[in-house]
Design a protein around this motif. Sequence first.
Motif, PDB file in Angstrom:
ATOM      1  N   ILE A   1       0.836  -1.206   0.000  1.00 46.28           N
ATOM      2  CA  ILE A   1       0.000   0.000   0.000  1.00 46.28           C
ATOM      3  C   ILE A   1       0.870   1.256   0.000  1.00 46.28           C
ATOM      4  O   ILE A   1       0.655   2.181  -0.776  1.00 46.28           O
ATOM      5  N   HIS A   2       1.891   1.269   0.867  1.00 45.55           N
ATOM      6  CA  HIS A   2       2.769   2.439   0.966  1.00 45.55           C
ATOM      7  C   HIS A   2       3.622   2.612  -0.294  1.00 45.55           C
ATOM      8  O   HIS A   2       3.830   3.733  -0.766  1.00 45.55           O
ATOM      9  N   MET A   3       4.105   1.503  -0.832  1.00 47.20           N
ATOM     10  CA  MET A   3       4.952   1.562  -2.020  1.00 47.20           C
ATOM     11  C   MET A   3       4.155   2.032  -3.229  1.00 47.20           C
ATOM     12  O   MET A   3       4.642   2.820  -4.044  1.00 47.20           O
ATOM     13  N   LYS A   4       2.925   1.577  -3.338  1.00 45.46           N
ATOM     14  CA  LYS A   4       2.066   2.003  -4.443  1.00 45.46           C
ATOM     15  C   LYS A   4       1.774   3.492  -4.347  1.00 45.46           C
ATOM     16  O   LYS A   4       1.802   4.218  -5.349  1.00 45.46           O
ATOM     17  N   ARG A   5       1.525   3.965  -3.133  1.00 45.24           N
ATOM     18  CA  ARG A   5       1.243   5.386  -2.935  1.00 45.24           C
ATOM     19  C   ARG A   5       2.470   6.229  -3.290  1.00 45.24           C
ATOM     20  O   ARG A   5       2.352   7.283  -3.907  1.00 45.24           O
ATOM     21  N   TYR A   6       3.651   5.764  -2.901  1.00 44.70           N
ATOM     22  CA  TYR A   6       4.893   6.489  -3.186  1.00 44.70           C
ATOM     23  C   TYR A   6       5.103   6.641  -4.689  1.00 44.70           C
ATOM     24  O   TYR A   6       5.622   7.652  -5.161  1.00 44.70           O
ATOM     25  N   MET A   7       4.678   5.650  -5.461  1.00 44.88           N
ATOM     26  CA  MET A   7       4.819   5.685  -6.915  1.00 44.88           C
ATOM     27  C   MET A   7       3.562   6.226  -7.600  1.00 44.88           C
ATOM     28  O   MET A   7       3.269   5.921  -8.739  1.00 44.88           O
TER      29      MET A   7
END
Length: 223
Positions: free
Chosen positions: A21-27
Motif C-alpha cells: 500500500i505504501h509503495m504504491k502510494r509512493y509511486m
Amino acid sequence: MTYAQQLREYFSLFSNNENAIHMKRYMRDQYEFFGVKTPERRGILKSFLLENGLPHDDAFNEAIVELWEMPERELQIVAINLIDLKIKKKELSTAFLPVIEQLITTKSWWDTVDHIATKHVGILFQNEPALIENVGRSWRNSDDIWLRRTMILFQQKYKTNTNQELLADIITENLGSSEFFINKAIGWSLREYAKTNPIWVKEFVAQTTLSNLSKREALKHIK
C-alpha cells in the motif's frame, strides 16, 4: 511455466500487503506491488538465482520482456537486475538495444529509466561509440521524454571520458522544455559532471539559459 512466471510465483510467497500500500502510494498509484522492499528483494532474487540461474541466452530477451509486462513493479526492477548481471559478465550485446528501447518507453518512470540510462545504455554506448549516433540520434529527436532523458543521462558514469561537446549539444536541444523530468535530468547530468569538472559546469551554466530547476541542480555542490 516460463522463467518469468516461476520468478513471479516465487516473489509472491513474500508478499506484504501493508508495504504494498505504501509503495504504491509512493509511486503515485501507477503500479502494483508485492510489498517487497529493496534489501529483501535482493535476497529473494539471489536465492532464486542460486536455484535457477539466469535465463538461457536464447530465452533471455523473452524473460525480460515478460517480466516487464507483469503488474508488480518489483518484477521490472528484477528484470533490470538480470540485465545488470549480463552486463557484469560482458554477455550483453548491442543487439539487445531494441529491448532496452522497449523498456525505456513502457512503464516509464525514473526508477527504471535512470538505471537503464546510466548502467545499461551508458556501458553499451561506451563499448560501441558509433551507437551514440546510430541509435542515440533518433532517441534525441524522439517525442518520448524518457528516450530524451536517457540521452541526457547516459554519460553520468563517464567522468573524465565525458564528451563535453555532446553533453552540451544534448542539453541545448532540450532547453525551453516545461517537462520536469527533462529539466531535472539536465541539472542532474551537470551536477554529476561537476564532480569531475566544476569549472566547465560553472561556465556552461553561466552561458546557458537553463530552467531554474536545472540551474539549481547543476550548481548544488559547487562552492
